[in-house]
Motif scaffolding. Structure first.
Motif, short mmCIF file in Angstrom:
data_model
loop_
_atom_site.label_atom_id
_atom_site.label_comp_id
_atom_site.label_asym_id
_atom_site.label_seq_id
_atom_site.Cartn_x
_atom_site.Cartn_y
_atom_site.Cartn_z
N PRO A 238 34.35 47.79 41.91
CA PRO A 238 33.40 46.95 41.17
C PRO A 238 32.89 47.58 39.88
O PRO A 238 32.57 46.86 38.92
CB PRO A 238 32.25 46.73 42.17
CG PRO A 238 32.45 47.72 43.26
CD PRO A 238 33.90 48.06 43.29
N GLU A 239 32.83 48.91 39.83
CA GLU A 239 32.34 49.58 38.61
C GLU A 239 33.39 49.58 37.50
O GLU A 239 33.08 49.86 36.34
CB GLU A 239 31.94 51.03 38.91
CG GLU A 239 30.87 51.19 39.96
CD GLU A 239 31.44 51.37 41.37
OE1 GLU A 239 30.70 51.87 42.23
OE2 GLU A 239 32.63 51.02 41.60
N CYS A 240 34.64 49.30 37.86
CA CYS A 240 35.71 49.18 36.87
C CYS A 240 35.72 47.74 36.37
O CYS A 240 35.94 46.81 37.14
CB CYS A 240 37.05 49.54 37.49
SG CYS A 240 38.44 49.32 36.37
N VAL A 241 35.48 47.56 35.08
CA VAL A 241 35.22 46.21 34.57
C VAL A 241 36.36 45.63 33.72
O VAL A 241 36.26 44.51 33.23
CB VAL A 241 33.90 46.18 33.76
CG1 VAL A 241 32.72 46.48 34.68
CG2 VAL A 241 33.94 47.16 32.59
N ALA A 242 37.44 46.40 33.54
CA ALA A 242 38.58 45.90 32.77
C ALA A 242 39.83 46.68 33.14
O ALA A 242 39.76 47.81 33.63
CB ALA A 242 38.31 46.01 31.27
N VAL A 243 40.99 46.06 32.88
CA VAL A 243 42.28 46.72 33.08
C VAL A 243 42.81 47.16 31.73
O VAL A 243 42.98 46.37 30.81
CB VAL A 243 43.28 45.77 33.77
CG1 VAL A 243 44.66 46.42 33.87
CG2 VAL A 243 42.77 45.38 35.16
N GLY A 244 43.06 48.45 31.59
CA GLY A 244 43.51 49.03 30.33
C GLY A 244 42.83 50.38 30.13
O GLY A 244 42.02 50.78 30.97
N GLU A 245 43.13 51.09 29.22
CA GLU A 245 43.78 50.75 27.97
C GLU A 245 45.28 50.65 28.20
O GLU A 245 45.91 51.60 28.61
CB GLU A 245 43.45 51.83 26.94
CG GLU A 245 44.05 51.67 25.60
CD GLU A 245 43.57 52.76 24.61
OE1 GLU A 245 44.04 52.74 23.47
OE2 GLU A 245 42.75 53.61 24.99
N CYS A 246 45.82 49.47 27.90
CA CYS A 246 47.24 49.25 28.08
C CYS A 246 47.77 48.46 26.90
O CYS A 246 47.00 47.84 26.17
CB CYS A 246 47.51 48.52 29.39
SG CYS A 246 46.71 46.90 29.51
#
Length: 304
Positions: A106-114
Motif C-alpha cells: 500500500p505504501e508503494c503508490v506507482a509502478v516505475g521508474e520504467c
C-alpha cells in the motif's frame, strides 16, 4: 470536482504561506544520502515539502524505497520499477515475483521508474521494450499509476502503451526534457508531465519553457519533482529570463544555495522549482503549488 476533491482542495488552501509542495520523484536510496538522510528529510519538511515519493529503479532500490516509507510514515511514499538502463538485469522470474510483491504494497503508490532510453546502450532496445511491457502489465493489474522514463524513444514507448487501450492506468512522464512537439503528444494522451530543475538548463525555444510560458501544458496535468540527487536547479543560470528569476523568493533561494549542489540536489529545492514554473507561466507560485499538490494527492492517493 467531487465532494472528496473539494475537501482536499479546501484543506490544502490554508497551507500555502510557505509553498507546501509534493516531490513526486526523489532518488533517496542513492548512496549520496547514506550518511545524513534524516537531515535531508527534515530540511525538505522545513522548506515546505510535505511529502516525497522515493523512486525505485531496480528490484533492490524498490525494496529499499519501500523500507523508507516505514521509517518516515506519511512523509515518504515509494514507487517500484526497473529503469531501462537496468532492464538487462531482469533475467530471473524470481525477480519479477519480488517486484510485483513490492509494487502491491500500500505504501508503494506507482509502478516505475520504467520506460525506454535509446540515448544510451546500457540495455539493448529489444530488452528494454520487453521489460517495460511487463511493468505496464503489472501497473494495469494493480491499477497503480505508471511512472515513466523516456529518452529518444517516444514512438516505441507510445506504441507499447497504446497496446493496453483503456486498461492503462494514469501515466506520468517523469522528469520531462523533450520538445514541445513531444510534450503535446503526451498531453493529448492525457498523461501527466513531471517538471524538474531542468527548466534552468533548457535553453531551447521549443522545449519545456515554451510548454509552460504558452500554457500548452495544462495546470491539472502538471507535477513537480526534484529527481534528487540529479537535476540541480541552477537558479543563477544566465539564460533564465529576468522576470522568471524575479519570481524566486529569498527563502527558496536560501535552501538551494545552502544545501544543494550540482553533485547532490535535495528535495528542499522543490519550492524554487515551483516558483520558476510559476514565473514561466506568469502565475502565482501559490496557485502552482496548490495545483501540483492537489494533482499528486489525487493521482497517487497520498494520505494527508
Amino acid at each position: 470536482m467531487t465532494s472528496e476533491e473539494c475537501q482536499i482542495s479546501e484543506e490544502l488552501k490554508g497551507c500555502y504561506e510557505n509553498l507546501i509542495v509534493i516531490d513526486i520523484g526523489a532518488n533517496l536510496t542513492n548512496k549520496k544520502y547514506g550518511r545524513d538522510l534524516d537531515s535531508v528529510v527534515q530540511r525538505a519538511k522545513d522548506a515546505g515539502v510535505q511529502k516525497i515519493m522515493v523512486t525505485g529503479t531496480s528490484v533492490r532500490s524498490s525494496k529499499e524505497a519501500l523500507r523508507l516509507t516505514r521509517l518516515y510514515p506519511s512523509t515518504i511514499y515509494s514507487t517500484a520499477g526497473v529503469h531501462p538502463h537496468d532492464a538487462k538485469s531482469m533475467v530471473e522470474e524470481e525477480l519479477w515475483s519480488e517486484l510485483q510483491a513490492i509494487a502491491a504494497a500500500p505504501e508503494c503508490v506507482a509502478v516505475g521508474e520504467c520506460g525506454l532510453n535509446y540515448s544510451k546502450d546500457f540495455s539493448e532496445p529489444h530488452v528494454q521494450r520487453e521489460v517495460f511491457k511487463r511493468q505496464v502489465e503489472i501497473a494495469c493489474e494493480l491499477q497503480k499509476p505508471l511512472f515513466v522514463h523516456e529518452k529518444e524513444a517516444q514512438d516505441d514507448l507510445l506504441t507499447i502503451l497504446d497496446e493496453f487501450g483503456n486498461k492503462l492506468p494514469p501515466v506520468v512522464i517523469h522528469s520531462f526534457t523533450g520538445t514541445v512537439e513531444q510534450g503535446i503528444r503526451y498531453i493529448e494522451k492525457g498523461f501527466y508531465i513531471g517538471i524538474t530543475g531542468y527548466i534552468c538548463k533548457d535553453k531551447s525555444d521549443g522545449g519545456i519553457r515554451r510548454l509552460l510560458s504558452e500554457r500548452i501544458l495544462p495546470l491539472d496535468k502538471l507535477l513537480v519533482e526534484t529527481d534528487s540527487p540529479f537535476m540541480y536547479p541552477n537558479i543563477r543560470a544566465s539564460k533564465l529570463p529576468l522576470h522568471v528569476k524575479d519570481s524566486l523568493t529569498e527563502r527558496s533561494q536560501n535552501f538551494v544555495h545552502r544545501y544543494c549542489t550540482f553533485q547532490r540536489n535535495e528535495p528542499c529545492a522543490l519550492p524554487a522549482i515551483v516558483e520558476l514554473v510559476a514565473g514561466f507561466r506568469a502565475e502565482k507560485p501559490e496557485d502552482v503549488a496548490l495545483a501540483t499538490a492537489f494533482n499528486a494527492l489525487k493521482l497517487f492517493g497520498l494520505s494527508q
